[in-house]
Design an enzyme around this catalytic site. Structure first.
Site, PDB file in Angstrom:
ATOM      1  CD  GLU A  62      48.799 -53.720  21.966  1.00  0.00           C
ATOM      2  OE1 GLU A  62      49.355 -53.858  20.857  1.00  0.00           O
ATOM      3  OE2 GLU A  62      48.885 -54.525  22.885  1.00  0.00           O
ATOM      4  NE  ARG A 286      56.780 -48.831  11.470  1.00  0.00           N
ATOM      5  CZ  ARG A 286      55.869 -49.203  12.370  1.00  0.00           C
ATOM      6  NH1 ARG A 286      54.800 -49.874  12.006  1.00  0.00           N
ATOM      7  NH2 ARG A 286      56.023 -48.922  13.619  1.00  0.00           N
ATOM      8  CE  LYS A 296      52.489 -48.623  20.773  1.00  0.00           C
ATOM      9  NZ  LYS A 296      51.065 -48.830  20.835  1.00  0.00           N
TER      10      LYS A 296
END
Ligand code: ATP
Ligand code: MG
Length: 580
Positions: A62, A286, A296
């Site tokens: 994104e 992850r 982020k």
């Protein structure tokens, strides 16, 4: 020592000593590495001819921030699989949140992927599919599988129930197809304000999986999109954009992180009901790494509150931060390879990344000398005004790296901490009466020193042994210490920036309070007047150096011929420090 660290191959416990990562299985296992579970799935699919044996992955960031080290794991995995199986990997920007996304992020993401050494086969944007995705929503409505809901968000949350309590139907659930089509068209036409209504998939309010309890698939947002401008005022939710984009691109293996496991039911439901290309979703753990924040959103806070200089501040765990700090793409790829692909969450010690980095830098970095905290050393028996040129290896690990010239003379800079007025027995550097070797030059012996009124050493006097020249030592002297040095008249000045961890706690992600509370107060130390070898004047950004005995350094992006700036990338191996 952090708990729950796991070895990158199996479950043997990771051992870390000082800065060195030591895993007993390290070498052997890396040579005969078995397939990871996703490779196993792919090889089975290929063997069974699923999707004609085609492998097509995607990396779907994104564009709401810069990529961090966690993303490099997903990048290496997706691009790596495509390469290994002669498939394709798309770069797809998952740009369905107009308020948070920017072109700057798109550009930085592309730069970072390329820097890591990967090339995408196609560059796509979920926003390019807005028409198609809108069409999918209409198709669901027409099948009686989606409805416009005007419930408030509080009411919708209540309708959802809990994991142990079934949900309840919305009063708008049984609207007619015609009414839904009309309302959805009006949503699209901008007739309603943000939050007035949403489009929900009509699945099952009693489903065991909460995500299947009539999830919202479209919401109203009167916001300008960085690509589609004001064309749209309704935007699909992640769950109604991501899987659909996968299908449009005919992605065969859609790999995401473990938190998307509960979303898989919805992913498959959409494929089944819309009868679109059957992409399959697979989940892996992850990357979590000690002392590192990988969100982020939180990294953006650090930037916005100016705790760091920007997204590429060398202390940031972003790919651009690591790049500016002097990390190599090879070392990050090697790290991603070593941590492997797991099915459950774990915490990787940051020293493994450092280990991979040092291993690579040791092979490629040119050796240079720099003095960070200078004090003057005068060789009393060396002729005034005389200089000589010495030859020094650029890199003993690389025979093709060649040699450089070093100027030697009467007055030299050495590190302040390489001298002790009252040295202990085990001090092998300089002190009154002690002998050491000056790297690539001569053995010297300290004969005298000067102090100012505060007791600070201002000058060290030595004699040198002319017959002890490196490479042709006839002196018969034996010394235990070797020190770096610079010739005063020819050394250049530079600013050197030393970095420490940005966070004081091992797991910053677990910290609930203000990020400022866990920031290391001294994560940056600027040495404004260090000395460096003249050979470093020509250094370019991305050149890497080992400053002897000090660590690995690189040229900062703001360095210029007027003001040279070097960043410390990382320290040296313990073993090197012991030799000196
Ligand atoms: P963030 O919370 O930092 O914004 P994200 O998952 O929302 O992370 P995306 O831009 O959506 O960020 O991620 C792109 C891809 O990178 C996704 O497939 C995601 O699963 C993967 N990814 C993100 N963070 C990690 C991580 N720490 N380890 C491995 N893969 C990750
Ligand atoms: Mg995301």
């Amino acid at each position: 020592m952090p708990k729950n660290l796991i070895c990158y191959y199996s479950l043997c416990s990771l051992s870390v000593q000082g800065n060195n990562y030591i895993c007993p299985n390290f070498k052997d296992m890396s040579e005969e590495k078995s397939l990871n579970f996703i490779e196993e799935i792919i090889e089975k699919d290929i063997a069974e001819g699923i999707h004609e044996g085609r492998v097509h992955t995607r990396f779907p960031p994104e564009p709401n921030g810069y990529l961090h080290i966690g993303h490099s794991k997903a990048i290496c995995l997706n691009f790596g699989l495509a390469k290994k199986y002669q498939g394709k990997c798309n770069l797809r920007f998952d740009d369905t949140n107009p308020e948070k996304e920017e072109v700057e992020y798109v550009d930085s993401i592309k730069e970072d992927i390329q820097w890591l050494g990967f090339r995408w086969d196609n560059e796509f944007y979920a926003s390019d599919y807005f028409d198609k995705i809108y069409g999918f929503a209409v198709a669901l409505i027409q099948k009686g599988l989606a409805y416009v809901d005007e419930s408030s968000s509080e009411d919708m949350a209540k309708q959802k129930g809990t994991p142990t309590l079934a949900g309840t139907d919305s009063p708008y659930r049984n609207r007619s197809i015609e009414e839904n089509l009309d309302l959805f068209t009006r949503m699209k036409n901008g007739e309603f304000a943000d939050g007035t209504c949403v489009l929900r998939a009509k699945i099952d309010m009693k489903h065991d999986n909460m995500i299947m309890r009539d999830p919202v698939i479209y919401r109203i947002k009167h916001a300008e999109h960085h690509r589609t401008g004001n064309t749209w005022c309704i935007y699909p939710m992640y769950d109604f954009a991501h899987g659909q984009s996968d299908s449009i691109e005919e992605i065969t293996h859609s790999i995401c992180t473990l938190e998307f496991i509960p979303h898989r039911d919805l992913y498959n439901w959409c494929i089944q009901k819309l009868e679109i290309f059957p992409s399959r979703q697979y989940e892996f753990a992850r990357l979590n790494m000690t002392y590192t924040l990988m969100s982020k959103r939180k990294l953006l806070m650090l930037v916005q509150q100016q705790f760091v200089e920007g997204w590429d501040d060398p202390r940031m765990p972003t790919i651009s931060g690591f790049r500016r700090r002097g990390y190599t793409p090879e070392s990050i790829r090697e790290f991603c390879d070593k941590i492997g692909i797991a099915k459950r969450d774990n915490m990787i010690d940051i020293s493994l990344l450092d280990f991979c980095l040092r291993d690579h830098l040791n092979k490629i970095a040119l050796r240079r000398m720099a003095v960070l905290h200078p004090v003057k050393l005068i060789i009393t028996n060396y002729e005034e005004g005389k200089t000589e040129t010495l030859s020094a290896e650029n890199n003993p690990e690389d025979e093709n790296a060649g040699h450089r010239a070093l100027t030697f003379g009467k007055e030299l800079w050495i590190e302040r901490e390489d001298f002790m007025e009252n040295p202990s027995k085990k001090y092998f550097r300089l002190g009154p009466g002690l002998q050491v070797r000056l790297k690539h030059a001569y053995i010297i012996e300290c004969t005298d020193f000067k102090k100012d009124a505060d007791g600070t050493i201002t000058e060290i006097h030595c004699k040198y042994f002319p017959e002890s020249k490196s490479g042709n030592d006839q002196s018969g002297l034996k010394v235990k210490g070797t020190m770096h040095w610079l010739h005063c008249d020819t050394a250049l000045q530079a600013e050197v920036r030393l970095y420490d961890r940005l966070f004081t706690v091992e797991n910053p992600a677990a910290h609930d309070g203000d990020l400022q509370e866990i920031l290391h107060p001294k994560s940056l130390e600027v040495i404004s007047k260090a000395y460096i070898e003249p050979a470093l004047a020509a250094a370019k950004q991305q050149d890497r150096f080992q400053f002897l005995r000090l660590g690995y350094f690189c040229v900062d992006k703001n360095s210029s011929s007027e003001k040279l700036i070097f960043n410390k990338t990382t320290g040296l191996k313990d073993s090197f420090a012991k030799v000196v």
